[in-house]
Design an enzyme around this catalytic site. Structure first.
Site, short mmCIF file in Angstrom:
data_model
loop_
_atom_site.label_atom_id
_atom_site.label_comp_id
_atom_site.label_asym_id
_atom_site.label_seq_id
_atom_site.Cartn_x
_atom_site.Cartn_y
_atom_site.Cartn_z
N CYS A 136 0.85 -1.21 0.00
CA CYS A 136 0.00 0.00 0.00
C CYS A 136 0.88 1.25 0.00
CB CYS A 136 -0.98 -0.03 1.18
SG CYS A 136 -2.32 1.20 1.02
N HIS B 215 -3.83 -4.76 -0.15
CA HIS B 215 -3.31 -5.31 1.10
C HIS B 215 -3.37 -6.84 1.06
CE1 HIS B 215 -2.82 -1.72 3.71
NE2 HIS B 215 -3.68 -1.20 2.85
N GLU C 160 -2.33 -8.88 3.25
CA GLU C 160 -2.68 -9.37 4.59
C GLU C 160 -4.16 -9.18 4.91
OE1 GLU C 160 -2.05 -4.98 5.36
OE2 GLU C 160 -1.38 -6.50 3.93
N ASP D 82 -21.71 -6.96 17.84
CA ASP D 82 -21.90 -6.07 18.98
C ASP D 82 -21.33 -6.78 20.20
OD1 ASP D 82 -23.18 -4.25 17.39
OD2 ASP D 82 -25.19 -4.85 17.95
N ASP E 284 -26.22 7.07 13.94
CA ASP E 284 -27.39 6.36 14.49
C ASP E 284 -28.60 7.30 14.55
OD1 ASP E 284 -25.97 3.98 14.98
OD2 ASP E 284 -25.26 4.73 16.89
#
Length: 568
Positions: free
Chosen positions: A84, A195, A197, A244, A410
């Site tokens: 990158c 990337h 990885e 969550d 939210d």
């Protein structure tokens, strides 16, 4: 056993833990570069550049790495892999964080050309997600990678292919009509804009091909290929899984999910009367590993535990990231507590940048900012849109790049019968389908932002916040809707359109998914680049592959994961 150790140039920015884990998973040991003299002694050097070009070059100069690195790269005969930003620094200069248009920041000058920014008027910027590659060379680096396999990109700046540098191109990729270098190879020097990885099994196979070629002395054995000038690649739509995470009543971290942020079970025997215990859907690392194996494109850990003091003391969540990054090679986002704060006991103040750095060093690729972003937006509007450089968004994006900052919005619907009812004229009023009408038949609403996990409403709308955080330097928006959360009735299409049409950064649709069709619907009807779900995957009501198969049937581009690491 390999005959060499991999020398890793970790200059201290961003998530390098995943690169380490990807290298060791291929059977190689790592030696950290801590002094300039070690560069000259290296057998193979990997530079996983993370963050902004200006910050990276500044650190290379300050630590005395710049001149030894130029010497190492001079004859193209010593094994090197830049990832990158590590690839971008090989070019002559970059426009990223340059003082003005006429003074680009100087790079290592190995490859001719300047690194430029994508045009926000033609595409969403940053370029985030899984995209393909057009092969310009036959290279041992790509020995184990099929041409059709996608890899993961996250960047706002790119190196164009031109007449002066086209002999360096190993692969190229197209995005928004722009043709850019996605990997380079000449002699023993290799670079990847993507990337490896974070590109799943495909990426692990890229690293395997590179390291194996170093081992057997074939790294410089490449062959030019004939390239179709009309060839293009396609950015696929991402399926993101959210976990969550919070402490249960016994202090253990669990993955939970509820309806409109209520994550406790109904009353059960043995639980305090009136409310049940925290709903436990599994352990974070185990669930995340399952989703990686099943083809999830990204995973987001959202810490919804109330912080006693701050993230610096939140060792369990940091440990979750450290463990997850050992075996999960797709992007990891973490949210919760990304803000500046002062320890009430010691009086020590931690900046949002320091907090984010702890998460990045633990294995996160992106941090998600929620309540702090809403407050920053309010202040930004009140100041007449003046930047201070001191908000969490500005500080983190300046060092790590916009692509590292995700804003979680939210909002909840505020229904109105007419636009005249809305006193604050900054609020964007959205028209709803009759099937989405409010309790009194209202077909108009504005989306009021909330903070503190939906418990407190603010007098600012979702579109205003989205535009403000983009101005402040955010790179992506995770767009939720309290009204739809846990309802399994589909994403809030009007909200997704209102926000994705107002900004040029990518938007992730969240809240409301309950079946595969909901993903296809939001991708067909809006400009969002990704869609997120949680409960339906946790409860195994829907499998990730079911979602992707439905997308394919609807001609929506999606990633097909590679099966195995070659030779394993």
């Amino acid at each position: 056993m390999p005959s060499f150790k991999v020398s890793l140039l970790d200059y201290g920015a961003g998530n390098v833990r995943s690169v380490r884990n990807a290298i060791t998973s291929n059977g190689y040991e790592i030696e950290d570069i801590t002094t300039p003299s070690q560069i000259d002694e290296a057998k193979v050097l990997i530079f996983p550049g993370v963050g902004s070009y200006g910050s990276a070059m500044k650190v290379l100069h300050e630590k005395g790495f710049y001149e030894p690195l130029k010497k190492y790269l001079a004859n193209h005969d010593r094994p090197f892999l830049g990832i990158c930003l590590g690839m971008q620094t090989l070019f002559e200069s970059s426009d990223e964080f340059s003082p003005d248009a006429d003074h680009a920041i100087e790079g290592l000058g190995v490859i001719p050309g300047k690194v430029r920014k994508f045009d926000e008027t033609k595409m969403a910027v940053p370029h985030i997600g899984w995209n393909g590659r057009i092969h310009h060379q036959e290279s041992p680096v790509l020995k184990y990678v099929a041409p059709e396999e996608d890899v993961y990109f996250v960047h706002s700046y790119f190196a164009p292919v031109n007449d002066d540098n086209k002999d360096w191109a190993m692969t190229s990729t197209t995005y928004g009509g722009q043709h850019f270098m996605s990997s380079v190879h000449k002699g023993s020097l290799v670079g990847c804009q993507f990337h490896p990885e974070k590109s799943g099994v495909t990426g692990l196979n890229v690293l395997k091909g590179f390291l194996e070629a170093v081992e057997n002395g074939t790294l410089n054995q490449t062959k030019s290929l004939t390239v179709n000038p009309d060839a293009t690649t396609q950015l696929v739509k991402r399926v993101v899984i959210a976990l969550d995470v919070r402490s249960n009543d016994h202090g253990d971290l669990v993955v939970t999910k509820g309806d409109q942020y209520d994550v406790r079970e109904n009353e059960k025997e043995g639980v305090v009367e009136g409310r049940g215990g925290v709903r436990n859907l599994g352990k974070p690392v185990a669930l995340a590993s399952r989703y990686y194996q099943e083809g999830g494109d990204e995973i987001a850990f959202l810490n919804i535990t109330s912080f006693r003091q701050g993230v610096i003391e939140d060792m369990p969540m940091l440990q979750v990231l450290e463990e997850a990054s050992k075996s999960i090679f797709v992007p990891l986002t973490v949210g919760g507590g990304i803000r500046s704060y002062t320890d009430p006991q010691s009086g020590q103040t931690w900046s949002a940048l320091e907090v984010a750095n702890r998460y990045f060093r633990a294995g996160a690729d992106k941090v998600s900012i929620g309540s702090d972003a809403v407050i920053a937006s309010e202040d930004y509007i009140k100041s007449g849109k003046k930047k201070t450089g001191e908000t969490s968004i500005e500080m983190i994006s300046h060092v790590y790049g916009a692509q590292a900052v995700v804003i979680s919005i939210d909002p909840k619907r505020v229904y109105v019968k007419s636009k005249d009812e809305v006193v604050n004229k900054d609020h964007v009023v959205v028209e709803l389908d009759k099937s989405q009408a409010g309790p009194n038949g209202e077909t108009l609403c504005w989306y009021q932002c909330t903070v503190k996990g939906g418990r407190e409403a603010k007098d600012i709308c979702a579109v205003t916040v989205a535009k403000s955080v983009e101005d402040l330097g955010a790179g992506e928006i995770m767009l939720n809707c309290i009204d739809m959360d846990g309802q399994c009735k589909g994403f809030d299409i009007p909200l997704m359109n209102a926000v994705s049409n107002a900004v040029t950064i990518p938007v992730i649709a969240s809240s409301g998914a309950g079946k595969p069709e909901h993903f296809s619907d939001v991708f067909k009807e809006t400009k969002v680049q990704a869609a997120l779900a949680a409960g339906m995957f946790h409860r195994k009501e829907v499998e990730i592959e079911e979602v992707k198969e439905h997308m394919r049937q609807q001609s929506i581009p999606t990633r097909t994961k590679a099966a195995t690491v070659q030779g394993s």
